[in-house]
Design a protein around this motif. Structure first.
Motif, PDB file in Angstrom:
ATOM      1  N   PRO A  47       0.828  -1.193   0.000  1.00  0.00           N
ATOM      2  CA  PRO A  47       0.000   0.000   0.000  1.00  0.00           C
ATOM      3  C   PRO A  47       0.870   1.253   0.000  1.00  0.00           C
ATOM      4  O   PRO A  47       1.897   1.300   0.667  1.00  0.00           O
ATOM      5  CB  PRO A  47      -0.779  -0.102   1.317  1.00  0.00           C
ATOM      6  CG  PRO A  47       0.050  -0.974   2.195  1.00  0.00           C
ATOM      7  CD  PRO A  47       0.905  -1.846   1.314  1.00  0.00           C
ATOM      8  N   ALA A  48       0.490   2.258  -0.793  1.00  0.00           N
ATOM      9  CA  ALA A  48       1.233   3.524  -0.812  1.00  0.00           C
ATOM     10  C   ALA A  48       0.400   4.603  -1.475  1.00  0.00           C
ATOM     11  O   ALA A  48      -0.183   4.366  -2.531  1.00  0.00           O
ATOM     12  CB  ALA A  48       2.554   3.373  -1.570  1.00  0.00           C
ATOM     13  N   PHE A  49       0.346   5.784  -0.884  1.00  0.00           N
ATOM     14  CA  PHE A  49      -0.232   6.974  -1.523  1.00  0.00           C
ATOM     15  C   PHE A  49      -1.378   6.713  -2.502  1.00  0.00           C
ATOM     16  O   PHE A  49      -1.193   6.779  -3.717  1.00  0.00           O
ATOM     17  CB  PHE A  49       0.863   7.732  -2.276  1.00  0.00           C
ATOM     18  CG  PHE A  49       1.989   8.159  -1.414  1.00  0.00           C
ATOM     19  CD1 PHE A  49       1.812   9.115  -0.428  1.00  0.00           C
ATOM     20  CD2 PHE A  49       3.236   7.593  -1.560  1.00  0.00           C
ATOM     21  CE1 PHE A  49       2.851   9.503   0.377  1.00  0.00           C
ATOM     22  CE2 PHE A  49       4.284   7.984  -0.751  1.00  0.00           C
ATOM     23  CZ  PHE A  49       4.085   8.942   0.218  1.00  0.00           C
ATOM     24  N   ALA A  50      -2.565   6.463  -2.011  1.00  0.00           N
ATOM     25  CA  ALA A  50      -3.747   6.322  -2.862  1.00  0.00           C
ATOM     26  C   ALA A  50      -3.607   5.214  -3.903  1.00  0.00           C
ATOM     27  O   ALA A  50      -4.239   5.245  -4.952  1.00  0.00           O
ATOM     28  CB  ALA A  50      -4.083   7.656  -3.554  1.00  0.00           C
ATOM     29  N   SER A  51      -2.724   4.248  -3.616  1.00  0.00           N
ATOM     30  CA  SER A  51      -2.571   3.139  -4.550  1.00  0.00           C
ATOM     31  C   SER A  51      -2.097   1.896  -3.792  1.00  0.00           C
ATOM     32  O   SER A  51      -1.623   1.988  -2.670  1.00  0.00           O
ATOM     33  CB  SER A  51      -1.542   3.489  -5.630  1.00  0.00           C
ATOM     34  OG  SER A  51      -0.249   3.542  -5.063  1.00  0.00           O
ATOM     35  N   VAL A  52      -2.289   0.756  -4.442  1.00  0.00           N
ATOM     36  CA  VAL A  52      -1.749  -0.492  -3.904  1.00  0.00           C
ATOM     37  C   VAL A  52      -0.987  -1.148  -5.046  1.00  0.00           C
ATOM     38  O   VAL A  52      -1.521  -1.282  -6.149  1.00  0.00           O
ATOM     39  CB  VAL A  52      -2.877  -1.434  -3.409  1.00  0.00           C
ATOM     40  CG1 VAL A  52      -2.313  -2.774  -2.956  1.00  0.00           C
ATOM     41  CG2 VAL A  52      -3.670  -0.773  -2.281  1.00  0.00           C
ATOM     42  N   THR A  53       0.267  -1.512  -4.807  1.00  0.00           N
ATOM     43  CA  THR A  53       1.052  -2.163  -5.854  1.00  0.00           C
ATOM     44  C   THR A  53       1.110  -3.661  -5.579  1.00  0.00           C
ATOM     45  O   THR A  53       1.380  -4.075  -4.450  1.00  0.00           O
ATOM     46  CB  THR A  53       2.458  -1.565  -5.928  1.00  0.00           C
ATOM     47  OG1 THR A  53       2.333  -0.167  -6.189  1.00  0.00           O
ATOM     48  CG2 THR A  53       3.276  -2.207  -7.046  1.00  0.00           C
ATOM     49  N   VAL A  54       0.834  -4.430  -6.611  1.00  0.00           N
ATOM     50  CA  VAL A  54       0.795  -5.880  -6.494  1.00  0.00           C
ATOM     51  C   VAL A  54       1.966  -6.458  -7.289  1.00  0.00           C
ATOM     52  O   VAL A  54       2.044  -6.271  -8.513  1.00  0.00           O
ATOM     53  CB  VAL A  54      -0.542  -6.427  -7.047  1.00  0.00           C
ATOM     54  CG1 VAL A  54      -0.584  -7.946  -6.955  1.00  0.00           C
ATOM     55  CG2 VAL A  54      -1.724  -5.803  -6.309  1.00  0.00           C
ATOM     56  N   PHE A  55       2.894  -7.111  -6.595  1.00  0.00           N
ATOM     57  CA  PHE A  55       4.020  -7.770  -7.262  1.00  0.00           C
ATOM     58  C   PHE A  55       3.636  -9.209  -7.572  1.00  0.00           C
ATOM     59  O   PHE A  55       3.019  -9.870  -6.751  1.00  0.00           O
ATOM     60  CB  PHE A  55       5.259  -7.742  -6.365  1.00  0.00           C
ATOM     61  CG  PHE A  55       5.903  -6.374  -6.302  1.00  0.00           C
ATOM     62  CD1 PHE A  55       6.995  -6.062  -7.103  1.00  0.00           C
ATOM     63  CD2 PHE A  55       5.404  -5.404  -5.455  1.00  0.00           C
ATOM     64  CE1 PHE A  55       7.571  -4.797  -7.061  1.00  0.00           C
ATOM     65  CE2 PHE A  55       5.983  -4.133  -5.403  1.00  0.00           C
ATOM     66  CZ  PHE A  55       7.069  -3.834  -6.211  1.00  0.00           C
ATOM     67  N   TYR A  56       4.002  -9.669  -8.770  1.00  0.00           N
ATOM     68  CA  TYR A  56       3.590 -11.016  -9.178  1.00  0.00           C
ATOM     69  C   TYR A  56       4.722 -11.744  -9.885  1.00  0.00           C
ATOM     70  O   TYR A  56       5.700 -11.135 -10.340  1.00  0.00           O
ATOM     71  CB  TYR A  56       2.367 -10.939 -10.101  1.00  0.00           C
ATOM     72  CG  TYR A  56       2.614 -10.154 -11.383  1.00  0.00           C
ATOM     73  CD1 TYR A  56       2.334  -8.790 -11.441  1.00  0.00           C
ATOM     74  CD2 TYR A  56       3.143 -10.767 -12.516  1.00  0.00           C
ATOM     75  CE1 TYR A  56       2.570  -8.063 -12.600  1.00  0.00           C
ATOM     76  CE2 TYR A  56       3.374 -10.052 -13.681  1.00  0.00           C
ATOM     77  CZ  TYR A  56       3.088  -8.698 -13.710  1.00  0.00           C
ATOM     78  OH  TYR A  56       3.331  -7.982 -14.854  1.00  0.00           O
ATOM     79  N   ASP A  57       4.545 -13.064  -9.945  1.00  0.00           N
ATOM     80  CA  ASP A  57       5.458 -13.918 -10.709  1.00  0.00           C
ATOM     81  C   ASP A  57       4.677 -14.362 -11.935  1.00  0.00           C
ATOM     82  O   ASP A  57       3.723 -15.132 -11.820  1.00  0.00           O
ATOM     83  CB  ASP A  57       5.865 -15.111  -9.833  1.00  0.00           C
ATOM     84  CG  ASP A  57       6.705 -16.121 -10.602  1.00  0.00           C
ATOM     85  OD1 ASP A  57       6.910 -15.941 -11.831  1.00  0.00           O
ATOM     86  OD2 ASP A  57       7.147 -17.094  -9.977  1.00  0.00           O
ATOM     87  N   VAL A  58       5.095 -13.861 -13.098  1.00  0.00           N
ATOM     88  CA  VAL A  58       4.286 -14.069 -14.293  1.00  0.00           C
ATOM     89  C   VAL A  58       4.143 -15.556 -14.630  1.00  0.00           C
ATOM     90  O   VAL A  58       3.152 -15.972 -15.237  1.00  0.00           O
ATOM     91  CB  VAL A  58       4.828 -13.259 -15.504  1.00  0.00           C
ATOM     92  CG1 VAL A  58       6.098 -13.866 -16.055  1.00  0.00           C
ATOM     93  CG2 VAL A  58       3.765 -13.118 -16.577  1.00  0.00           C
ATOM     94  N   ALA A  59       5.097 -16.370 -14.188  1.00  0.00           N
ATOM     95  CA  ALA A  59       5.009 -17.808 -14.463  1.00  0.00           C
ATOM     96  C   ALA A  59       3.900 -18.471 -13.643  1.00  0.00           C
ATOM     97  O   ALA A  59       3.492 -19.583 -13.938  1.00  0.00           O
ATOM     98  CB  ALA A  59       6.358 -18.483 -14.181  1.00  0.00           C
ATOM     99  N   GLN A  60       3.413 -17.781 -12.611  1.00  0.00           N
ATOM    100  CA  GLN A  60       2.424 -18.388 -11.710  1.00  0.00           C
ATOM    101  C   GLN A  60       1.022 -17.782 -11.818  1.00  0.00           C
ATOM    102  O   GLN A  60       0.103 -18.265 -11.174  1.00  0.00           O
ATOM    103  CB  GLN A  60       2.879 -18.224 -10.237  1.00  0.00           C
ATOM    104  CG  GLN A  60       4.283 -18.700  -9.941  1.00  0.00           C
ATOM    105  CD  GLN A  60       4.421 -20.209 -10.070  1.00  0.00           C
ATOM    106  OE1 GLN A  60       3.500 -20.948  -9.742  1.00  0.00           O
ATOM    107  NE2 GLN A  60       5.551 -20.664 -10.577  1.00  0.00           N
ATOM    108  N   VAL A  61       0.861 -16.684 -12.575  1.00  0.00           N
ATOM    109  CA  VAL A  61      -0.416 -15.964 -12.515  1.00  0.00           C
ATOM    110  C   VAL A  61      -1.456 -16.470 -13.508  1.00  0.00           C
ATOM    111  O   VAL A  61      -2.615 -16.074 -13.430  1.00  0.00           O
ATOM    112  CB  VAL A  61      -0.251 -14.437 -12.720  1.00  0.00           C
ATOM    113  CG1 VAL A  61       0.516 -13.832 -11.581  1.00  0.00           C
ATOM    114  CG2 VAL A  61       0.369 -14.120 -14.059  1.00  0.00           C
TER     115      VAL A  61
END
Lengths: 224, 307
Positions: A47-61
């Motif tokens: 979570p940060a400043f009016a946003s939420v960043t989602v980190f992902y592993d493209v091989a798993q999504v």
């Protein structure tokens, strides 16, 4: 709500709401929802400043488009229960002035106030943690009274001890680690804002409310 | 098994693949600057890809191994042993790495992996917060490291197909995807070359070149950043954020280096040059999947050569 890629391994969910209490409540609620009900392949939620960043592993999504749809669905669902949850209130004791607050008199002079008035304004404020970042455990705090906004110092200090409370422009905060720093130093807290040995290493979380409480040198010493 | 550090080298740290799940607390990903090299050397000695190994910088260490073991060296060329192959060392053997002949960072895996405590889900060293690794710091002369018991040994002659490795170069073309503020700049990063400056470190590789000028100078709200993010401060000299990058940054983001090309940036030393080339997000994702497949093939191939 908009989704914007942050490189090839993260996506930023911008909530389009401000940095006020309601906006932060939505950020906190979305982060909690995504933590609790993680789409496949999500490795970190920030979570940060009016946003939420989602980190992902493209091989798993199972495909980037699918991840975006899953995030969008969860964002729409974040409304009622999570939004009602009250923010935590964290009280940070501060020994103002003295050795740990070498710039208190400077801040007072620039504001045309006495040191006591600066302390009263700072400790009387009601602050919101807009984000944690920049350094481990460092909280970006909104809510510094306008009268004591003070420009950063022309030359940063090479060493600012951990726990030092400073003012930089319209922001105030606590240095969690010993680092160089360009803020005006007004005091010091005995609390540890960051401790890698704790299960939850950062004392503060995005969305928390913070108040400062003035303590004297004896209380500061007794805390340790 | 112990490893005695005779000479530590310039900046030698224990690293793995970083810490996940703690960015909300402001803890950077960290881990190896060249994650691909760390993965490969770990596989070569029979370790899990994310085992803790040594990362050297510009000048390598001199080490003594107290028991027979297998090591593998990758990344930059620091002499002493052939790269990208398992090497047997004898008890008492001294291995002296030199200055980097190619690249900037070397990775040395030891069978079993380096045995340091798990801190916040990682074994890597985060110097700024004195976290992880060996007491949260870089190695010093006289240190002693322990390796967990190594289990597997190569039983056959075998050679790595180097086509699976990144195209390391002192003047690489590095692929990028657009950043959120790409449209706010006059021109792009891709028309000019940049030089790597000596102010580069594990937080960021700082570039010098003709200034990249921002068209609108409006204030930005600080935003999440990640390794690979290319930020442009007001002086117009881009910074490629690397493993130890902070989690939030205030400068405009013109681009992001794609994941598979970050090792190329990690291996640049001051004075090296690079150019950027833009690709689509889809292409960047496909390249990650291709690399994951190559690593899976390597893992499988090696499993048949080890006991």
């Amino acid at each position: 709500m908009t989704l914007t890629p942050l490189g090839d391994s993260a996506v930023v969910v911008a909530l389009g709401s401000g940095l006020d209490e309601t906006g932060l409540r939505r950020v906190r609620a979305l982060a909690a929802t995504l933590e609790r009900d993680r789409p496949a392949g999500v490795v970190d939620v920030v979570p940060a400043f009016a946003s939420v960043t989602v980190f992902y592993d493209v091989a798993q999504v199972g495909g980037y488009e699918r991840l975006c749809r899953e995030i969008a669905t969860r964002t729409e669902r974040v409304e009622t229960a999570d939004l009602r949850r009250e923010a935590r209130v964290i009280v940070i004791p501060v020994c103002y002035g003295g050795e740990g607050g070498a710039d208190l008199a400077d801040v007072a002079a620039q504001a045309g106030l006495s040191s006591e008035e600066v302390v009263a304004l700072h400790a009387g404020g009601d602050y919101l943690v807009q984000a944690i970042g920049f350094a481990p455990g460092f909280a970006y705090l909104g809510g510094l009274p306008a009268k004591i906004h003070t420009p950063r110092r022309p030359a940063p200090r090479t060493v600012v001890p951990a726990g030092t409370v400073g003012i930089g422009g319209a922001q105030t905060g606590v240095y969690p680690l010993m680092t160089p720093g360009g803020w005006n130093l007004i005091g010091r807290t005995p609390l540890r804002l960051f401790d890698g040995g704790r299960h939850e290493p950062a004392l503060l979380r995005a969305g928390d409310r913070v108040t400062f409480r003035a303590i004297n040198a004896e209380e500061f010493a007794a805390w340790r | 098994m112990a490893i005695t550090v005779i000479r530590a080298g310039m900046l030698t740290t224990v690293q793995d693949l970083g810490r996940r799940g703690h960015r909300a607390a402001g803890v950077p990903l960290g881990g190896a600057m060249d994650a691909m090299a760390l993965r490969v050397v770990n596989l070569l000695v029979g370790n899990a890809e994310d085992a803790a190994a040594l990362e050297f910088t510009l000048t390598g260490p001199e080490l003594v191994f107290t028991a027979d073991t297998t090591i593998a060296m990758g990344g930059g060329d620091f002499g002493a042993v052939p790269r990208w192959a398992p090497v047997s060392v004898r008890a008492g053997e001294r291995v002296k790495f030199g200055a980097a002949r190619t690249g900037c960072r070397g990775y040395l895996a030891v069978a079993g992996g380096l045995d340091v405590p798990l801190v916040l889900g990682g074994r890597g060293t985060y110097l700024r917060a004195a976290l992880g690794g060996l007491e949260g710091r870089a190695l010093r002369d006289g240190d002693e490291l322990r390796a967990a018991a190594g289990s597997r040994q190569m039983v056959d002659r075998w050679h790595l197909d180097e086509r699976m490795l990144p195209s390391y170069s002192a003047a690489p073309t590095v692929r990028i995807v657009r950043g959120a503020q790409a449209g706010a700049f006059n021109g792009t990063l891709t028309t000019i070359g940049f030089k790597v400056t000596s102010k580069s470190d594990r937080m960021g590789v700082r570039l010098a070149g003709p200034a990249v000028v921002r068209r609108d100078a409006g204030e930005l709200v600080s935003a999440t950043v990640a390794p690979g993010t290319v930020q442009v401060p007001p002086d117009g000299q881009p910074i490629v954020l690397m493993a130890d990058a902070q989690t939030i940054g205030g400068y405009p983001q013109i681009a992001h280096v794609i994941s598979v090309d970050l090792p190329l940036v990690a291996q640049l030393k001051p004075g090296d040059t690079l150019r950027f080339r833009e690709v689509t997000l889809e292409a960047a994702h496909q390249l990650i999947l291709d690399r994951a497949r190559a690593l899976a093939l390597l893992r499988e191939g090696l499993s048949q050569k080890m006991r």
